[in-house]
Each structure stands twice: as C-alpha cells, then as structure tokens.
Design a protein around this motif. Structure first.
Motif, PDB file in Angstrom:
ATOM      1  N   ASP A  44       0.832  -1.209   0.000  1.00  0.00           N
ATOM      2  CA  ASP A  44       0.000   0.000   0.000  1.00  0.00           C
ATOM      3  C   ASP A  44       0.868   1.260   0.000  1.00  0.00           C
ATOM      4  O   ASP A  44       0.582   2.228  -0.713  1.00  0.00           O
ATOM      5  CB  ASP A  44      -0.918   0.018   1.227  1.00  0.00           C
ATOM      6  CG  ASP A  44      -1.989  -1.053   1.170  1.00  0.00           C
ATOM      7  OD1 ASP A  44      -2.252  -1.564   0.067  1.00  0.00           O
ATOM      8  OD2 ASP A  44      -2.543  -1.382   2.234  1.00  0.00           O
ATOM      9  N   GLY A  85      -3.723   6.440   1.178  1.00  0.00           N
ATOM     10  CA  GLY A  85      -4.026   7.871   1.228  1.00  0.00           C
ATOM     11  C   GLY A  85      -2.960   8.674   1.944  1.00  0.00           C
ATOM     12  O   GLY A  85      -2.499   9.716   1.446  1.00  0.00           O
ATOM     13  N   TYR A 143      -9.529   1.064  -0.848  1.00  0.00           N
ATOM     14  CA  TYR A 143     -10.655   0.534  -0.072  1.00  0.00           C
ATOM     15  C   TYR A 143     -11.489  -0.427  -0.916  1.00  0.00           C
ATOM     16  O   TYR A 143     -11.842  -1.532  -0.459  1.00  0.00           O
ATOM     17  CB  TYR A 143     -11.535   1.677   0.424  1.00  0.00           C
ATOM     18  CG  TYR A 143     -12.754   1.214   1.203  1.00  0.00           C
ATOM     19  CD1 TYR A 143     -12.663   0.929   2.563  1.00  0.00           C
ATOM     20  CD2 TYR A 143     -13.978   1.027   0.569  1.00  0.00           C
ATOM     21  CE1 TYR A 143     -13.763   0.477   3.282  1.00  0.00           C
ATOM     22  CE2 TYR A 143     -15.087   0.571   1.276  1.00  0.00           C
ATOM     23  CZ  TYR A 143     -14.976   0.311   2.618  1.00  0.00           C
ATOM     24  OH  TYR A 143     -16.068  -0.149   3.313  1.00  0.00           O
ATOM     25  N   ALA A 188      -7.016   1.769   2.584  1.00  0.00           N
ATOM     26  CA  ALA A 188      -7.383   3.137   2.229  1.00  0.00           C
ATOM     27  C   ALA A 188      -6.524   4.144   2.988  1.00  0.00           C
ATOM     28  O   ALA A 188      -6.006   5.113   2.403  1.00  0.00           O
ATOM     29  CB  ALA A 188      -8.861   3.373   2.522  1.00  0.00           C
ATOM     30  N   LEU A 189      -6.352   3.922   4.290  1.00  0.00           N
ATOM     31  CA  LEU A 189      -5.556   4.842   5.110  1.00  0.00           C
ATOM     32  C   LEU A 189      -4.076   4.807   4.723  1.00  0.00           C
ATOM     33  O   LEU A 189      -3.431   5.850   4.594  1.00  0.00           O
ATOM     34  CB  LEU A 189      -5.720   4.497   6.591  1.00  0.00           C
ATOM     35  CG  LEU A 189      -7.099   4.783   7.194  1.00  0.00           C
ATOM     36  CD1 LEU A 189      -7.174   4.253   8.622  1.00  0.00           C
ATOM     37  CD2 LEU A 189      -7.404   6.278   7.169  1.00  0.00           C
ATOM     38  N   GLY A 214       0.859   4.249  -2.832  1.00  0.00           N
ATOM     39  CA  GLY A 214       0.564   5.637  -2.509  1.00  0.00           C
ATOM     40  C   GLY A 214       1.754   6.556  -2.705  1.00  0.00           C
ATOM     41  O   GLY A 214       1.626   7.639  -3.281  1.00  0.00           O
ATOM     42  N   SER A 217      -5.162  11.863  -2.840  1.00  0.00           N
ATOM     43  CA  SER A 217      -5.130  10.940  -1.699  1.00  0.00           C
ATOM     44  C   SER A 217      -6.493  10.300  -1.473  1.00  0.00           C
ATOM     45  O   SER A 217      -6.587   9.101  -1.160  1.00  0.00           O
ATOM     46  CB  SER A 217      -4.666  11.669  -0.440  1.00  0.00           C
ATOM     47  OG  SER A 217      -5.579  12.691  -0.076  1.00  0.00           O
ATOM     48  N   GLY A 223      -6.994   6.461  -1.980  1.00  0.00           N
ATOM     49  CA  GLY A 223      -7.485   5.742  -0.801  1.00  0.00           C
ATOM     50  C   GLY A 223      -8.768   4.998  -1.093  1.00  0.00           C
ATOM     51  O   GLY A 223      -8.953   3.851  -0.659  1.00  0.00           O
TER      52      GLY A 223
END
Length: 228
Positions: A16, A152, A65, A148-149, A20, A57, A61
């Motif tokens: 992740d 992001g 998700y 997602a967090l 990102g 973001s 994110g």
C-alpha cells in the motif's frame, strides 16, 4: 505463534505504501513543474498542489478501499460456495482432498486416512479447501479500511515532498530547481527500496523510477511553457 499472519499484514502494508508513495511523489511533482512554467506566483502553485494532494489521496485511498473490499467479498463468496459443496457433494470434495495428498506423493492409504480425518470437522475441511484447492488465505476483515488509510496517507507524504520548496521560495522557477533536486533524490531512494522489495536490481530500479518522475515533470513544464 502468529508470525505468518503478521508477515502477511506487513507485506500488504508495504505494498500500500509503495502504491501511494509512488503516485504521491510523481503526480504533484509534475503538476508543480507544469505550473512553474506558466505562473509567476508560488501561492497559486501551493494552493493547486494542496488541492491535488487532497483529491489524489482521497481517490487513491478509495481505490485501495474498493480493492480490499472486493478481496474480502470474493473470499466470503467462495467460502459460502465451498460450504455448500461440502454439504451437497461430500465424496467429491473428499476426492479432491485425496488428490492433493496424492500429488504430494503420499500412498493411497494415507490419502484416504487424511481425507477422512479432515472431513470430521467441517470448518477445518472448508478452510483446507479454501487454502489448498482455491489458493485463498482469509483476508484481514479490516483490510479495506487499512488499505485506504495506508495509501491515502502515503500519497500525502509523497506529495508534500515536491511541493515543500514552494512554501519557502517566492520565485516558482527557483523553487522548482530545489523541488527537482529533492524529489529526484527521494524518487531514487524510494525506487531503490521498492526494487529490493520486489526482487528487481536495486540500482536499475531506482534509476528507472527517478527517470519516470523526471520525464513527467519535464513534459509538464515544457507543455506549460508552450501554451504560455
């Protein structure tokens, strides 16, 4: 010991962060470079950059998700189907268990015994089929939210790197020079560790990631100058 599960979770988190951070370093970098060739105020670049980081973001994110949610939904769907098959055609499912052990080179006697033992506990049986027949490991139920967090926040951190010089330098072109230097160094370091994680030659991977960022920023700056 839960070592294996922790290892899987950390691998997913690193994936992740890579997703990102790679976009976070590249997209705002190209945007800031493009605007530097078209406007005379760093304030405009900062506002546009922050807006892009916020939008990017959220979009990244949300994508993480949805990907995590899809993985969970797919697993649950296959789990339900496997329970139905165990109830509806138990002998066929036992045969698939025996085939698995047969492929490991075990004797027919051991195959039958192992299949019968596994079939005594329906949950164990289904979990076995999910893992060894379908190749599916049970996903973390919080995977979608965590993904997602992670994506992001990584995008935000990456995006602030090329934008940071514009907070301290008034002239866009001068700020761009510092931004290029800082961002290319970060892209090189990021590409190096990303390549080591994925088994690619570290130096070659680092140069490739850095070159992609440089080309994107250069193209944006050039286009902005042409239209200016």
């Amino acid at each position: 010991m839960d070592h294996k599960e922790e290892h899987l979770q950390s691998s997913e988190m690193l994936r992740d962060i890579v997703i990102g951070m790679s976009d976070g370093l590249t997209v705002p970098f190209a945007l800031a470079a493009g605007l530097s060739g078209a406007v005379s105020s760093t304030g405009i670049i900062i506002i546009a950059g922050i807006a892009e980081i916020a939008a990017g973001s959220i979009a990244m994110g949300l994508g993480g998700y949805l990907a995590g949610k899809t993985e969970i939904d797919h697993y649950n769907s296959e789990l339900k189907r496997e329970y139905e098959e165990v109830d509806a055609v138990p002998e066929k499912e036992k045969e698939e268990v025996r085939e698995f052990f047969g492929n490991l080179g075990l004797s027919e006697e051991v195959q039958y015994k192992a299949a019968e033992e596994i079939a005594k506990d329906k949950k164990v049986w289904v979990d076995f089929m999910m893992k060894y027949e379908l190749g599916l490991d049970k996903p973390d139920p919080q995977r979608a939210t965590k993904s997602a967090l992670n994506i992001g926040l990584s995008y935000v951190v990456g995006g602030l790197v090329p934008l940071s010089p514009y907070f301290f330098i008034d002239t866009p072109v001068e700020a761009l020079k510092i931004s290029v230097l800082v961002t290319l160094i970060c892209l090189f370091v990021f590409g190096y560790f990303k390549s080591r994680m994925t088994g690619v030659h570290p130096l070659g991977g680092a140069l490739k990631v850095m070159l992609i960022g440089a080309v994107a920023a250069g193209a944006a700056f050039g286009v902005a100058k042409i239209f200016e």
